[in-house]
Design an enzyme around this catalytic site. Structure first.
Site, short mmCIF file in Angstrom:
data_model
loop_
_atom_site.label_atom_id
_atom_site.label_comp_id
_atom_site.label_asym_id
_atom_site.label_seq_id
_atom_site.Cartn_x
_atom_site.Cartn_y
_atom_site.Cartn_z
N ASP A 121 -46.72 32.58 -11.74
CA ASP A 121 -47.05 31.86 -10.52
C ASP A 121 -47.59 32.71 -9.36
O ASP A 121 -48.76 32.63 -9.03
CB ASP A 121 -45.84 31.04 -10.04
CG ASP A 121 -46.22 30.01 -9.00
OD1 ASP A 121 -47.33 29.46 -9.11
OD2 ASP A 121 -45.43 29.76 -8.08
N CYS A 183 -56.89 9.41 -12.04
CA CYS A 183 -56.13 10.30 -11.15
C CYS A 183 -56.84 10.45 -9.80
O CYS A 183 -56.19 10.47 -8.75
CB CYS A 183 -55.93 11.66 -11.79
SG CYS A 183 -57.46 12.44 -12.33
N CYS A 231 -45.53 16.60 -5.80
CA CYS A 231 -46.11 15.27 -6.02
C CYS A 231 -46.56 15.21 -7.48
O CYS A 231 -47.14 16.15 -8.00
CB CYS A 231 -47.31 15.07 -5.09
SG CYS A 231 -48.28 13.58 -5.44
N CYS A 234 -50.85 12.20 -9.63
CA CYS A 234 -52.05 12.35 -10.47
C CYS A 234 -51.69 12.70 -11.92
O CYS A 234 -52.56 12.64 -12.80
CB CYS A 234 -53.03 13.35 -9.87
SG CYS A 234 -52.32 14.98 -9.59
#
Ligand code: B12
Ligand code: SF4
Ligand code: SF4
Length: 334
Positions: A121, A183, A231, A234
């Site tokens: 990451d 999406c 979130c 999508c």
């Protein structure tokens, strides 16, 4: 030259669900530079740093020859939660780092003299691009890396080696999205500005996680009506995600994922200390999570939350106060 079959077996033994290999060749510059030039990184200043390393892994590991992309599936349940799926269990960074450490140790034992670099990451490595090159999936229109087996419910890690392997994968020759654009239409803030390109500043994931120490722009707040951390919209709407597979026990949702938005807004410091450490939610911090929860209560006009919001309006943190004041405004007069 080392055996790719042996290397991939070691990755599997270390706990990764999928692994793939690609040659450590430079990434076309426009992949990243166009995104940065458009300002799609918002205040993620670190995305603008170490750009040359992101585009060329030989700057991270001299003489790099091979990139190993590592995938873990984290999906668990369809239970409703205000927390994005990847963050419901133990912090995925810790899980991926533990597995990466195991893999690096076994690689050093199996292939003497090999040097490596490991990334999860935050390192300057374009993890999705490498996973595509390794033939493990594609970047779909929602900007997510999507696999055949697990859909996009995966997190990534990357290992770079200064040795060649006897076989490499090729990118998949397919576009699983075709003419679909569900999406793009479903994103409540139009953050997917074109196919595969996400404007971080407009994305609720950025606003609830990375922008936790400031205020969310007023125009985006009404969209915060279901999530307080990350979130998944999508991904939830994507037909490629309809048959998910349950991930390993390290990704098992923790009790905090079953708390309501109201309970998270009213969270005490003691509850924060019981629920949050060891999860990815710690990144937003006590104030960031309560700020997000206050926005969410205002966005859904939860009149039953008036008492909680009144209390937050006299909080010590100015962003919590500002969010609670905005939310009370949305509830209207009592
Ligand atoms: C910055 C960042 C964000 C930003 C920007 C998102 C974005 N799409 O770039 C924000 C904060 C918004 C974000 C959100 C999320 N993130 Co994020 N994020 C990152 C991070 C740190 C860098 C990504 C990056 O370099 N972006 C810059 C753009 C230009 O690059 P790109 O995204 O790869 O996109 C380009 C290329 O893929 C290229 N491309 C497409 N196909 C191909 C093929 C080839 C061969 C080539 C050369 C190029 C190419 O086209 C794209 C546009 O130019 C990575 C970790 C890492 N080090 O890679 C995690 C990472 C991408 N995030 C991850 C996750 C889990 C998320 C969220 C799902 C979290 C959530 N539920 O809230 C959301 C998803 C939002 C979305 N729809 O993308 C996971 C990936 C999960 C997945 N399956 O894709 C990562 C890899 C972290 C990890 N180690 O697991 N994220
Ligand atoms: S994560 Fe949410 S806000 Fe971000 S692009 Fe996807 S749907 Fe839009
Ligand atoms: S919703 Fe449709 S366009 Fe979007 S990623 Fe899924 S398949 Fe592709």
């Amino acid at each position: 030259m080392i055996s790719s079959a042996r290397l991939l077996q070691l990755a599997h033994d270390a706990g990764f669900d999928r692994a793939g290999l690609s040659r450590a060749e430079p990434i076309p510059r426009e992949t990243l530079l166009d995104w940065l030039a458009a300002g799609h990184h918002a205040d993620l200043d670190w995305m603008n740093e170490r750009v040359e390393e992101r585009l060329d892994v030989t700057r991270l590991l001299p003489n790099a020859k091979t990139v190993v992309s590592l995938v873990c599936n984290y999906w668990h349940t369809d239970d409703a939660s205000p927390i994005a799926r990847y963050a419901r269990g133990r912090d995925y960074h810790a899980t991926m780092r533990d597995r990466l450490r195991t893999l690096r140790r076994s690689v050093r034992t199996a292939f003497a003299g090999v040097s490596d670099y490991g990334a999860v990451d935050a390192n300057p490595v374009m993890e999705k691009v490498w996973a595509v090159r390794a033939g493990l999936g594609t970047v779909t229109k929602n900007g997510c890396f999507t696999t055949h087996d697990f859909g996009s419910w995966v997190v990534l890690a990357t290992m770079i080696l200064d040795v060649e392997c006897d076989a490499y994968a090729s990118p998949l020759d397919e576009d699983p999205c075709g003419r679909c654009r569900i999406c793009i239409d479903a994103c409540p803030t139009s953050a997917i500005v074109k196919d595969r390109v996400v404007d971080a500043g407009a994305c609720l994931s950025y606003q609830t996680i990375e922008n936790a120490e400031d205020s969310v722009p007023e125009s985006l707040r009404p969209a915060l009506n279901g999530f307080i951390f990350g979130c998944d919209i999508c991904q939830d709407v994507c037909p490629l995600n309809v048959t998910p597979i349950k991930g390993g026990s390290r990704f098992e949702p923790r009790s905090v994922s079953r708390e309501s938005i109201r309970a998270l807004a009213a969270m005490s410091k003691a509850e924060f200390d019981a629920w949050i450490p060891g999860t990815a939610l710690a990144r937003a911090g006590f104030d960031g999570l309560r700020r997000n929860a206050a926005y969410a209560l205002g966005a859904v006009k939860d009149t039953g939350a008036r008492g909680v919001l009144e209390k937050l309006r006299s909080d010590a943190n100015p962003h919590v106060v500002e969010a609670a004041t905005w939310a009370l405004g949305k509830l209207g007069a009592s």
